[in-house]
Design a protein around this motif. Structure first.
Motif, short mmCIF file in Angstrom:
data_model
loop_
_atom_site.label_atom_id
_atom_site.label_comp_id
_atom_site.label_asym_id
_atom_site.label_seq_id
_atom_site.Cartn_x
_atom_site.Cartn_y
_atom_site.Cartn_z
N LYS A 6 10.51 50.07 2.45
CA LYS A 6 9.63 49.44 1.63
C LYS A 6 10.34 48.63 0.27
N GLN A 7 11.61 49.03 0.07
CA GLN A 7 12.33 48.46 -0.80
C GLN A 7 12.65 47.19 -0.38
N TYR A 10 9.65 44.66 -0.54
CA TYR A 10 9.41 44.41 -1.97
C TYR A 10 10.38 43.30 -2.30
N LYS A 11 11.69 43.30 -1.94
CA LYS A 11 12.48 42.48 -2.28
C LYS A 11 12.25 40.94 -1.71
N HIS A 14 9.24 39.47 -3.28
CA HIS A 14 9.32 38.70 -4.54
C HIS A 14 10.26 37.74 -4.40
N LYS A 15 10.83 37.23 -3.36
CA LYS A 15 11.77 36.04 -3.31
C LYS A 15 10.75 35.00 -3.13
N GLU A 74 23.28 41.03 -1.38
CA GLU A 74 23.68 42.24 -2.10
C GLU A 74 24.96 42.39 -2.73
N THR A 79 24.38 44.11 -6.23
CA THR A 79 23.36 45.07 -5.93
C THR A 79 23.64 46.28 -4.83
N GLN A 82 24.06 49.90 -5.99
CA GLN A 82 22.76 50.76 -6.16
C GLN A 82 22.09 50.93 -4.87
N LEU A 83 22.18 50.21 -3.89
CA LEU A 83 21.62 50.63 -2.68
C LEU A 83 22.49 51.66 -2.06
N LEU A 84 23.62 51.64 -1.95
CA LEU A 84 24.45 52.78 -1.45
C LEU A 84 24.72 54.07 -2.08
N ARG A 86 22.67 56.06 -3.73
CA ARG A 86 21.54 56.98 -3.66
C ARG A 86 21.85 57.93 -2.35
N LYS A 87 20.82 58.58 -1.99
CA LYS A 87 21.21 59.52 -1.00
C LYS A 87 20.98 58.89 0.36
N TYR A 88 21.01 57.59 0.48
CA TYR A 88 21.30 56.95 1.73
C TYR A 88 22.48 56.55 2.23
N TYR A 89 22.58 56.35 3.48
CA TYR A 89 24.03 56.07 4.08
C TYR A 89 23.90 54.52 4.37
#
Ligand SMILES: Nc1ncnc2c1ncn2[C@@H]1O[C@H](COP(=O)(O)OP(=O)(O)OP(=O)(O)O)[C@@H](O)[C@H]1O
Ligand SMILES: [Mg+2]
Lengths: 256, 300
Positions: A6-7, A10-11, A14-15, A74, A79, A82-84, A86-89
Motif C-alpha cells: 500500500k505504501q 501510495y508513493k 503521488h509521483k 529511496e 528514505t 525509514q522503510l527499513l 520498522r518491523k519489516y525486513y
C-alpha cells in the motif's frame, strides 16, 4: 507486507511522473491513430496495432524509469532508513517493490491494449482482426507478441533493478536504464551472429531478448537462436529470477 | 523503573576500524536519555544498531525484552526514529508523508495533533521540495512521532530548528515522556539537552565515558555566577581578601560556586566592603565546559 505494498502504491500514485507518463502514452497513441487516419498508406493499421500505436515501446520506457527510480530514489532521498527500521525486513521491502512494479506493468499494458482496440475501432472500423499474420489469426499474433514482449520486459527490468541498487541518484539510474535498453538490443544482434559459430554461446542472457520474436515466429528465430521456444521461455524466466536475486543481494548489502 | 531498551556489550567494526567498544546502557520507560558525544563518536552508529539497520559485531539489544538485530525486527513495531537527516520524498506534501507512516487506527486525529503541536499547519499541504531545512527537520520528527511509538530515537533533532521550534520540541518530548514514551536523543552539544534529558550518556571514540543523571552532571560542573558591581576592580580585591573563589574575566567578576555558601560569602564580603551589587546572573556555558573537559581528559 500488505502495508508495504500500500505504501509503495501510495508513493507511485503521488509521483507526478506516473500519471504524466500514462497520459503521454495515451496522447502518443492517439497521435499515431490520427496519422493512420490521415495517411493510411504510410501508417498501416496492422503495423500500428501490432505496436499498440507505439504504446508498446512506451510501456517499456515507462517501466524502465519506474523500476530504476523505485529503488534508487529511496537512497537518493534518504528514505530507505525509514522503510527499513520498522518491523519489516529488507526482503519484504524489496518484494513489495517488485509486486508494485508488476502491477504497474500490467496496468500500463491493459491501458495500451484497450487504447489499441478502441483507436482501431474509431480509425479503421472495418479492420479485420482475423486476417492471417505470421500463419495465424492476427488477434492471436497480437496476444502472443504482447505476451512475449512482457516476458522479455521482465528480464530487462530485473537488470534495471540490479543496476539501480548500485546508483546513488534517481536520474543516473534512469539514464543508465535507457542506455542499457538500446545497448542490450544491439548486443543481442551482435552476439546472435557469434552463436552460429560457437553454439554454446546461445545460452547467454542476450539471446533471451529474442524470446518474444521467437514465440511469434519460431521457424525464423530458431535458426538464429538454436534453442527451442519452450527452452527459451524457461531461460528467460530463469535469468529474470537470477538477476532479481542478485539485485536483492546487492540491495541487502547496501549500507544505509 | 523498568528498562524499555537494553543495550549490552555492543561492538561494531567498520572494516578494520572499531567504532563501538562494548557499549552498555538502558533507557527506562518514560525516561528521556541524552546521548552526547563529539562528531564521529558513534552516536548514529548506536542508533542504527538499535533500529536493526546495520549488522553488529557482538552485543545484545533488547526492546521490551525482545531481541533486535538486522534479522529480528519484530520488537521495532512501536519505535519511531529520525536518523542523521530526515528522509523526504520531494514530490509529496508533508501531510502525505505523515499519512504514509501513520497507523490506520485514529490516523486523522494523530496526524492533526502532531501538525498542531509541531506548528506545521501553514505548510503541511505544500510539496516537501519547497520546505526549508528546519521544516524538513520538523517533518522528520513528526514522522517519528506520528505512529504513537513507545520508544523514540532522535539523532540530533535540534539541527536547523529555530529557538521557538527547539522549545516546542522540548515541550513535546516532555509531554510524551510524562505519558510514558521513552526517548533516546543524541547531540554533540550537552547544554542543548540540559532542559529535556533525565539521564545523560557521554560517548567518546565509541566508549561510554560517563553515565549519570542530568542533574548530577549539572551540579558536578559547579555553577558560575557573574556579579556586577559599581566598581568591579575594588570588588575583585575585596573578594580575594575574603578568600572567595573569584576570577576577573573580560572585565566580568565570575564566582564559581564550590558549595552552597559560596555566593552568600561573596555577597557578605561585598556588603562589608561597602560595594553596591547591581546584578547577579548565572553563567550559561558551564555545562558545555564540563562536557568538553570530560572529552578532553579522555584524549589525554
Ligand atoms: N558506513 C560506514 N563505513 C565506514 N565507517 C563508518 C560508517 N559509518 C560510520 N563510520 C565511522 O564510524 C564512526 C562513528 O560514526 P557515527 O556516524 O556513528 O558518528 P556520530 O557520533 O553520529 O557523529 P556525528 O556527530 O558527526 O553525527 C566514524 O568514525 C565514522 O567514520
Ligand atoms: Mg551522527
Amino acid at each position: 507486507m500488505g502495508t508495504l505494498i500500500k505504501q509503495e502504491l501510495y508513493k507511485l500514485n503521488h509521483k507526478k511522473g506516473t500519471w504524466f507518463a500514462l497520459l503521454f502514452m495515451v496522447v502518443v497513441q492517439i497521435g499515431f491513430a490520427v496519422l493512420s487516419w490521415r495517411y493510411p498508406k504510410f501508417f498501416g493499421t496492422q503495423m500500428l496495432v501490432m505496436n499498440n500505436y507505439i504504446g508498446g515501446v512506451l510501456v517499456d520506457f515507462i517501466m524502465i524509469a519506474s523500476a530504476a527510480s523505485m529503488i534508487a530514489m529511496e537512497f537518493q532521498y534518504g528514505t530507505i532508513k525509514q522503510l527499513l527500521y520498522r518491523k519489516y525486513y529488507r526482503s519484504q521491502v524489496f518484494v513489495s517493490k517488485l509486486i508494485v512494479l508488476l502491477m504497474q506493468m500490467i496496468g500500463l499494458q491493459v491501458v495500451a491494449t484497450a487504447m489499441t482496440g478502441g483507436l482501431t475501432m474509431v480509425v479503421n472500423p472495418k479492420f479485420d482482426w482475423t486476417q492471417t499474420a505470421n500463419a495465424m489469426p492476427l488477434w492471436r499474433d497480437y496476444l502472443l507478441t504482447t505476451g512475449g514482449s512482457m516476458l522479455v520486459m521482465l528480464l530487462l527490468l530485473s537488470l534495471v533493478i540490479l543496476m539501480a541498487t548500485w546508483f546513488k541518484t534517481n536520474a543516473a539510474a534512469i539514464a543508465c536504464g535507457f542506455i542499457g535498453y538500446f545497448v542490450t538490443a544491439v548486443a543481442a544482434q551482435i552476439i546472435i551472429m557469434f552463436v552460429q559459430r560457437w553454439h554454446w554461446l546461445k545460452w547467454n542472457p542476450f539471446t533471451m531478448l529474442l524470446t518474444g520474436n521467437q514465440i511469434v515466429d519460431p521457424k525464423t528465430y530458431h535458426a538464429l537462436t538454436m534453442l527451442d521456444t519452450p527452452v527459451m521461455i524457461g531461460c528467460t524466466l530463469g535469468y529474470t529470477v537470477l538477476f532479481t536475486l542478485i539485485a536483492y543481494l546487492s540491495f541487502r548489502r547496501r549500507a544505509v | 523503573m523498568e528498562a524499555l531498551l537494553k543495550v549490552s556489550g555492543l561492538n561494531k567494526t567498520f572494516g578494520k576500524k572499531k567504532v563501538l567498544h562494548g557499549v552498555d546502557f538502558t533507557v527506562a520507560s518514560g525516561h528521556v536519555v541524552g546521548l552526547v558525544g563529539p562528531n564521529g563518536a558513534g552516536k548514529s552508529t548506536i542508533m542504527k544498531a538499535i533500529l536493526g539497520l546495520i549488522p553488529t559485531d557482538g552485543g545484545q539489544i533488547q526492546i521490551a525484552d525482545q531481541p533486535v538485530s538486522i534479522t529480528k525486527h519484530q520488537a521495532l513495531r512501536h519505535v519511531g526514529a529520525l536518523i542523521e537527516y530526515p528522509g523526504i520524498y520531494p514530490f509529496m506534501t508533508g501531510r502525505q508523508h505523515l499519512n504514509l507512516f501513520a497507523a490506520k487506527k485514529q490516523r486523522k486525529q494523530h496526524i492533526a495533533h502532531i501538525i498542531q503541536v509541531m506548528g506545521m499547519a501553514s505548510y503541511i499541504d505544500k510539496p516537501a521540495k519547497s520546505y526549508s531545512l528546519g521544516m524538513k527537520q520538523k517533518l522528520g520528527i513528526a514522522q517519528a512521532l506520528v505512529d504513537q511509538p513507545q520508544l523514540v530515537i532522535l539523532d540530533e533533532p535540534m539541527n536547523g530548528l529555530d529557538p521557538q521550534a527547539v522549545k516546542d520540541l522540548r515541550d513535546i518530548i516532555r509531554t510524551q515522556a510524562k505519558a510514558g514514551t521513552s526517548f533516546l536523543i543524541s547531540s554533540h552539544i550537552l547544554s542543548e539537552l540540559e532542559k529535556v534529558a533525565d539521564d545523560v550518556l557521554i560517548l567518546n571514540h565509541g566508549h561510554i565515558i560517563q553515565q549519570s543523571t542530568m542533574q548530577a552532571l549539572v551540579e558536578a560542573g559547579g555553577t558560575t555566577y557573574i556579579v556586577q558591581t559599581v566598581n568591579d576592580r575594588e570588588a575583585f580585591a575585596a573578594l580575594q581578601a575574603a578568600h572567595v573563589p573569584v576570577n576577573l574575566v573580560d572585565r566580568q567578576l565570575q564566582i564559581t560556586q564550590t558549595d552552597r555558601t559560596t555566593l552568600n560569602a561573596a555577597l557578605i564580603a561585598l556588603v562589608h566592603a561597602g560595594i553596591a551589587v547591581q546584578d547577579v546572573t548565572k553563567a550559561q556555558h558551564d555545562l558545555e565546559q564540563s562536557f568538553l573537559d570530560l572529552v578532553e581528559q579522555e584524549v589525554h
